[in-house]
Design an enzyme around this catalytic site. Structure first.
Site, PDB file in Angstrom:
ATOM      1  CG  PHE B 116       0.525  13.549  -3.133  1.00  0.00           C
ATOM      2  CD1 PHE B 116       0.268  12.753  -2.038  1.00  0.00           C
ATOM      3  CD2 PHE B 116       0.215  14.902  -3.061  1.00  0.00           C
ATOM      4  CE1 PHE B 116      -0.296  13.277  -0.883  1.00  0.00           C
ATOM      5  CE2 PHE B 116      -0.354  15.435  -1.922  1.00  0.00           C
ATOM      6  CZ  PHE B 116      -0.611  14.615  -0.819  1.00  0.00           C
ATOM      7  CD  GLN B 229       3.597   6.331   4.718  1.00  0.00           C
ATOM      8  OE1 GLN B 229       2.572   6.975   4.867  1.00  0.00           O
ATOM      9  NE2 GLN B 229       3.975   5.885   3.533  1.00  0.00           N
ATOM     10  CG  HIS B 231       3.527  12.252   6.851  1.00  0.00           C
ATOM     11  ND1 HIS B 231       4.126  13.478   6.648  1.00  0.00           N
ATOM     12  CD2 HIS B 231       2.577  12.143   5.899  1.00  0.00           C
ATOM     13  CE1 HIS B 231       3.539  14.075   5.625  1.00  0.00           C
ATOM     14  NE2 HIS B 231       2.607  13.287   5.152  1.00  0.00           N
ATOM     15  CG  LEU B 241      -0.438  15.288   8.027  1.00  0.00           C
ATOM     16  CD1 LEU B 241       0.804  14.482   7.722  1.00  0.00           C
ATOM     17  CD2 LEU B 241      -1.670  14.572   7.499  1.00  0.00           C
ATOM     18  CD  GLU B 244       3.587  12.793  -0.027  1.00  0.00           C
ATOM     19  OE1 GLU B 244       3.696  12.174   1.037  1.00  0.00           O
ATOM     20  OE2 GLU B 244       3.508  12.247  -1.133  1.00  0.00           O
ATOM     21  NE  ARG B 275       3.026  10.348   2.529  1.00  0.00           N
ATOM     22  CZ  ARG B 275       1.765  10.357   2.856  1.00  0.00           C
ATOM     23  NH1 ARG B 275       1.318   9.481   3.724  1.00  0.00           N
ATOM     24  NH2 ARG B 275       0.927  11.217   2.318  1.00  0.00           N
ATOM     25  CG  HIS B 339       0.949   9.505   8.445  1.00  0.00           C
ATOM     26  ND1 HIS B 339       0.057  10.451   8.886  1.00  0.00           N
ATOM     27  CD2 HIS B 339       0.675   9.322   7.132  1.00  0.00           C
ATOM     28  CE1 HIS B 339      -0.720  10.810   7.878  1.00  0.00           C
ATOM     29  NE2 HIS B 339      -0.368  10.139   6.807  1.00  0.00           N
ATOM     30  NE  ARG B 374      -1.116   5.580   3.582  1.00  0.00           N
ATOM     31  CZ  ARG B 374      -1.219   6.883   3.372  1.00  0.00           C
ATOM     32  NH1 ARG B 374      -1.418   7.342   2.156  1.00  0.00           N
ATOM     33  NH2 ARG B 374      -1.120   7.725   4.375  1.00  0.00           N
TER      34      ARG B 374
END
Lengths: 294, 561, 365
Positions: B116, B229, B231, B241, B244, B275, B339, B374
């Protein structure tokens, strides 16, 4: 003439012989040459499919294999449940080479030819609702239904799951209506035409089944239908043979004649009683025949 | 009072349910309050996975996980909290698995872990691309098993404070109608984030920051509010969404010319950079004219149909349903969307806020595990680890205290306020203010920020608050399922939180993590700004102050991917 | 685009029902949920419906469109609007309506709880404290049932439940299968016993509405079939439905065709069958009760007998027999023929987007 393998299933062989005789008599008039499969068994209905799924797969693979052995492209069915069972088994085999190999190995081990050449499973309904079959149907139904009001009852498994059956929109089907009209009848609309007749649980859960069964009969009756037509002998059995139980339960005697698809088209095409065998119905078809002056 | 409990948990997503279970298992009598049925909570929409240093896919350790998290936070994360987090995460994952969580597996039967963003080692445990759904299901099952009381479709409106302690929650009963007060020796807020402040967001309608607003209204400090954040892969135009995990499986990001532009921004990590880095790269490409419809493309064609259908079936379905694109054949238009909110109610490492008896966990809280940005997969893990810690801590405190005292005035005041809300018969409908808020926030407080725009946005928020304050029209005056009323209250919450966000954002004169000011303050300024922003309601207005970042072993370094 | 909607308004307190028509302006990509939002925001704030994620995962927005349950957020309105069709929107079926499109989900959750929907481990936890080791194929036995988002679309359309509201129903039974098939659960037999009760698996009428309506591909009917199969495998077969099924198997391997006449006594028992005598005689008059002797035997039926014995020992009894077909049938859901092309062919399609490249490199990475 289109040569097809013909799988009549259990009911058409026994308690619904009228379906078989009507179908066999009708077939040449709609361009179908039936090659009856003999080395076959029950397709398992929902029962073997549920309880012994591996056996279900093999029984149906055997039927498909024997159909393929007739060198035809189409396996013709006359029952909703047989159609679903055979098509589902067919997709399982066509979509998974490993599974097909395993099943074929088992078939060969017991003396059945391997299922190698693909066939397509189609209900008679689909053959005559569209295309060449439909054109011939129009020509053949010369005696016609003389404006008789017919309520189409599809039942469940000819429409759903649509990803397997796929012939028509499961919520807005049109095939029976089209055939009724081609035969000179008037199609009657009502909401329960695509709902379940309850047959699968009519023995194990009779009360629940009757709660389902009453809907198409009552709605068709109230819409003024002279008869109901259905492409499934299991639906036919509950709609026809169990109609007396509805009378016992509700006090209402609908006296609604139930016709198999082949009989509906057959009577419009001028088939005889020997072929149509209306006498075998529990609910008398006489009122329909009188209206048609047959 | 409707009822009293030892521990009241507000919010029934992953953090809320995990806290409720922990509190119950510690012996407390628990009541869960949620404005939705628990399984509808937005945690269920999480897709890609949950991080823990299990070491199944490759060598890994809690220390490495901690370092990745600290670096990912752009050195604003509190390192003691992060060390606790990465150390306890593996045990929490195993606990979930023992409870029956359905995770994807390796051939040897172990939990699978995928790579990730910004992770030094593949440590994201997953369930195809529906990890959040799987966690919500297993937690709800465990909630049902323990027969924990849930007040579902109860809209939590106000926290009750008395005697220096949080004493309960006043709610609007959506199904039955009317205000209902629930007393609790402790209250754990687990109400999630507030993405709905932005017009383009991955968040559900329900994500309106109610918990943070309730705490804020009591004067409880909020931390790091400016860090939202974005995304990088939200579908155009809906904002839905796309995980990821697509990039984790190897998907590319392309501009309008078909170039994998991440090479120019993060040559090593490429699409799997952090991100905020990816969102900024995308935004730059778009701003410089190499986007289409304000979007770039997520290209999965080279993964092949088999892999897409097996590993990313949910993403495929979302693309087809909401963007009209089949990723097997065509690249999917994506753009940055609001996000996850790194900021929130300030807590210690056990979820305790400044107010005795009030705890918080999950996205609504700011411990801070995530600092200025994050890592993907860390949020789900935080909900579990800190949900458990907060629930347990709340139970322990509750079990050693006996009283609950909700003053009658609290309920009377709430009734009056409710009447005032419902009595407005002419004026604006909430949607007009909500739409203006969402559009202006995206424009003036999005991926890239500038002084003039932020100042302008603060003015806009003031105007919107004034419009709201004049009274918005709630057309539904009824008692049964009055979501018209609750939506109006949610709007008020969002306006208050937006004001805090802007105030903190303007004051932070640096670029760090998700707070990017490339035009006026392009670099990180550790000397002046390696500190948390604290927003507190004083005299009816938010007041800004600062607090130290807790550093243990990782000294701040340049952050490159 | 212009969208017309007819919505059934309902107030449970007063019992008033009213069909209201709305005409709105919506963006082309709007879903039914988006349209309802426009109605509520700009036309009538009293319209009640549930929503949350708007991306088909929370399960809040189940409702009926033209009598068929759908997720409002999944239903794009473009084609409907283009065709000039004005759909009728109403609350889901089989559940009491609270207001407009909001139903009381309490009966739904009660049935969910009735199947003990949580893992009941029967095995020692792994000694090292780590995960149970479960190969992907074993875990994947329940991957469809695990997709369920509790939206209620299946329950809304269940024909058996409409006739008998006590029927456990497709959602709860699918959830039960999720645990029956989970290798970590230690109470499979106890669960199956409970599911073979009066309102359990054998009350399903096999209408397949649940499979058709489910927006996530759970196929609850198949889950019920898996439970039936596994029950038989475990020897739990006292229910009439099970006996009914057993007789089909016996028929297939002895005569090939269904031995219809004996079906009634075999299913219902001799005593109950005798009670049906009058009914049976009525059928018999019309030839609907074929004499069991001589038996109607299909040609080459010994092949069917041998097949039965051969496959019985191949380890695919019970739900495994259903699961083995899911790979192929899953492909159907994704569209026939998908994935037939190579990646090169996909890049070469007319109108295809550029091939990916990295600036300054010959080949892309």
């Amino acid at each position: 003439m289109k040569k097809v393998a013909y799988y009549k299933g259990c009911l058409a062989s026994l308690s619904a012989k009228e379906l078989d005789s009507a179908t066999q008599a009708l077939a040449p008039k709609v361009g179908l040459e039936l090659v009856e499969l003999e080395s076959v068994t029950c397709c398992g209905a929902g029962d073997i499919h549920e309880a012994d799924p591996d056996y279900y797969l093999h029984l149906n693979a055997r039927i498909l294999s024997y159909a393929a052995a007739e060198n035809v492209d189409t396996l013709l069915t006359v029952c909703n449940v047989c159609t679903l069972n055979l098509r589902q088994a067919n997709f399982m085999l066509l979509g998974d080479a490993d599974l097909r190999a395993r099943v074929n190995e088992n078939l060969v081990a017991v003396g059945v030819p391997a299922y190698e050449r693909d066939v397509d499973v189609r209900h008679l309904l689909w053959e005559i609702a569209d295309g060449e079959g439909y054109e011939l149907l129009k020509g053949a139904a010369h005696k016609g239904l003389k404006g008789l009001k017919i309520a189409p009852f599809y039942g469940c498994q000819i429409l759903r799951p649509s990803k397997i059956q796929g012939f028509e929109d499961p919520d807005r089907p049109w095939s029976l209506e089209r055939i009724i009209e081609a035969c000179g009848g008037e199609a009657v609309d009502y909401p329960a035409k695509i709902k379940c007749c309850g047959f699968p649980i009519i023995q194990a859960r009779e009360e629940t089944a009757l709660g389902e069964l009453i809907q198409p009969i009552e709605q068709a009756y109230e819409a003024g239908a002279d008869a109901i037509v259905t492409p499934c002998p299991l639906c036919h059995l509950s709609l026809d043979a169990w109609q007396s139980k509805l009378k016992a339960q509700t006090g209402r005697d609908f006296k609604m004649p139930i016709l198999h698809l082949s009989q509906l088209v057959g009577v419009a095409a001028g088939l005889t009683e020997a072929e149509l065998k209306f006498k075998r119905h529990v609910v008398s078809v006489k009122p329909v025949l009188e209206k048609l002056e047959v | 009072m409707e009822a009293t409990h030892d521990v009241l948990v507000v919010g029934a997503g992953c953090a809320g349910m995990r806290a409720a279970i922990a509190a119950h298992d510690a012996g407390a009598n628990v009541g869960v309050i949620s404005k939705l049925h628990p399984t509808r909570s937005h945690s269920g929409a999480a897709e890609g996975g949950i991080n823990a240093a299990l070491g199944n896919a490759a060598e890994d350790s809690p220390e490495t996980h901690a370092f990745d998290t600290v670096k990912g936070s752009d050195y604003l994360g509190d390192q003691d909290a992060i060390e606790i987090f990465t150390r306890e995460a593996p045990g929490d994952i195993y606990q979930l698995e023992h409870w029956g969580a359905f995770f994807s597996r390796r051939d040897d039967g172990r939990l699978a872990q995928r790579p990730f963003g910004a992770a030094g080692s593949p440590r994201t445990v997953y369930a195809a691309d529906i990890t959040g759904h799987v966690l919500i299901q297993v937690l709800y099952e465990q909630l049902v098993k323990r027969d924990i009381t849930v007040y579902e479709e109860f809209f939590a409106w106000k926290l009750v404070e008395n005697d220096g302690r949080c004493q309960g929650v006043i709610c609007w009963d959506l199904m039955g109608g009317g205000l209902k007060t629930l007393g609790g020796k402790t209250v754990v807020l687990a109400t999630g984030g507030q993405g709905r402040i932005y017009r383009t967001t991955t968040n559900a309608y329900a994500c309106t920051g109610d918990g943070a607003a309730m705490a804020f209204h009591l004067g409880v400090p909020l931390k790091d509010m400016e860090f939202m954040q974005f995304h990088p892969t939200t579908l155009y135009p809906s904002g839905i969404l796309l995980t990821e995990g697509c990039r984790g499986e190897g998907a590319y990001l392309l501009n309008s010319e078909g170039e994998r532009f991440m090479k120019r921004y993060a040559p090593n990590a490429m699409e799997l950079a952090s991100r905020d880095v990816v969102s900024r790269s995308e935004q730059t490409e778009i701003d410089q004219g190499r986007g289409v419809n304000g979007s770039v493309y997520l290209d999965m064609r080279h993964l092949g149909a088999e892999r897409i259908i097996e590993r990313l079936p949910g993403s495929r379905e979302l693309s087809m349903t909401f963007a009209g694109v089949d990723p097997i054949y065509d690249p999917v238009p994506v753009r940055p969307g609001a996000h996850y909110h790194m900021g929130g109610v300030e807590t210690d490492n056990d979820g305790l806020t400044e107010l005795t008896g009030l705890y918080a966990a999950g996205e609504v809280a700011c411990v801070s595990v995530h600092g200025a940005n994050r890592l993907g997969g860390n949020s789900l893990m935080e909900t579990i680890t800190f949900g458990r810690r907060a629930g347990h801590a709340a139970a322990e405190w509750a079990l050693s205290n006996t009283t609950i005292d909700v003053p009658a005035s609290a309920e009377a005041d709430a009734e009056r306020e409710l009447r005032a809300l419902l009595d407005v018969d002419s004026g604006e409908r909430p949607w007009q203010i909500r739409q203006d808020l969402g559009t202006s926030m995206l424009e003036n407080f999005g991926v890239f920020r500038r002084e003039e725009q932020m100042a302008r946005q603060l003015e806009i928020i003031a105007e919107l608050k004034e419009r709201y304050g004049r009274g918005v029209v709630v057309e539904d005056k009824g008692e049964v399922f009055n979501s018209d009323l609750t939506q109006a209250i949610e709007l008020g919450n969002m306006l208050d939180l937006a004001e805090c966000m802007l105030q903190a954002g303007i004051a932070r004169k640096e670029s760090r993590g998700a707070h990017a000011r490339p035009y006026d303050y392009p670099s990180r300024d550790d000397e002046n700004f390696m500190k948390h922003s604290i927003s507190r309601l004083v005299g009816g207005k938010p007041e800004l102050s600062y607090k130290e970042v807790r550093v243990t072993r990782f000294e701040p370094m340049e952050r490159k991917y | 685009m212009q969208v017309g909607l007819k919505v059934w308004r309902f107030n449970a307190k007063t019992g008033e029902r009213e069909l209201q028509e709305f005409e709105i302006d919506a963006p082309e990509e709007a879903t039914l949920l988006d349209c309802l939002d426009i109605v509520k925001d700009r036309h009538d704030g009293t319209l009640a419906y549930r929503k949350s994620c708007r991306m088909m995962i929370c399960g809040s927005c189940g409702m009926r469109m033209d009598g068929a349950a759908v997720l409002a957020c999944k239903t794009r309105m473009y084609d409907i609007a283009q065709a000039g069709h004005v759909p009728v929107i109403s609350a889901m079926g089989n559940l009491p309506i609270v207001k407009d499109l909001v139903v009381d989900m309490a009966p739904f959750w009660r049935k969910f709880q009735s199947v003990d929907p949580y893992l009941q481990p029967g095995y020692e936890e792994p000694l090292d404290g780590r995960e149970y080791l479960i190969e992907p194929e074993r875990m994947n036995v329940i991957h469809k049932e695990a997709l369920c988002i509790n939206c209620g679309c299946c329950v809304s359309e269940c024909n058996a439940m409409e006739s008998d509201p006590e029927f456990t129903g497709p959602q709860a039974l699918a959830k039960a299968m999720r645990f029956v098939g989970d290798p970590r659960d230690g109470r499979k037999v106890e669960r199956l016993e409970a599911l073979n009760g009066e309102h359990g698996v054998w009350e399903c009428t096999r209408c397949y509405f649940c499979n058709e309506r489910c927006p996530k591909g759970v196929d609850p009917r198949d889950a019920i079939a898996k439970l039936g199969a596994e029950s038989m495998k475990e020897g739990i077969d006292r229910d009439m439905g099970a006996k009914h099924a057993k007789w089909f198997v016996t028929s297939a391997k002895t005569t090939g065709w269904l031995r219809e006449t004996e079906l009634v006594p075999k299913t219902q028992g001799i005593v109950a069958a005798i009670k049906q005598t009058r009914f049976a005689l009525d059928l018999a008059r019309h030839g609907k009760v074929p004499p069991p002797f001589p038996p109607h035997v299909a040609k080459d039926v010994k092949e069917a007998r041998r097949l039965h014995d051969l496959v019985r020992d191949q380890g695919r009894a019970g739900y495994a027999g259903h699961v083995q077909g899911e790979r192929a049938l899953g492909r159907l859901a994704h569209g026939h023929g998908v994935g037939a092309e190579t990646i090169e062919e996909i890049y070469e399609r007319p109108g295809a987007f550029h091939r990916p490249f990295i600036a300054g490199e010959e080949e892309n990475a």
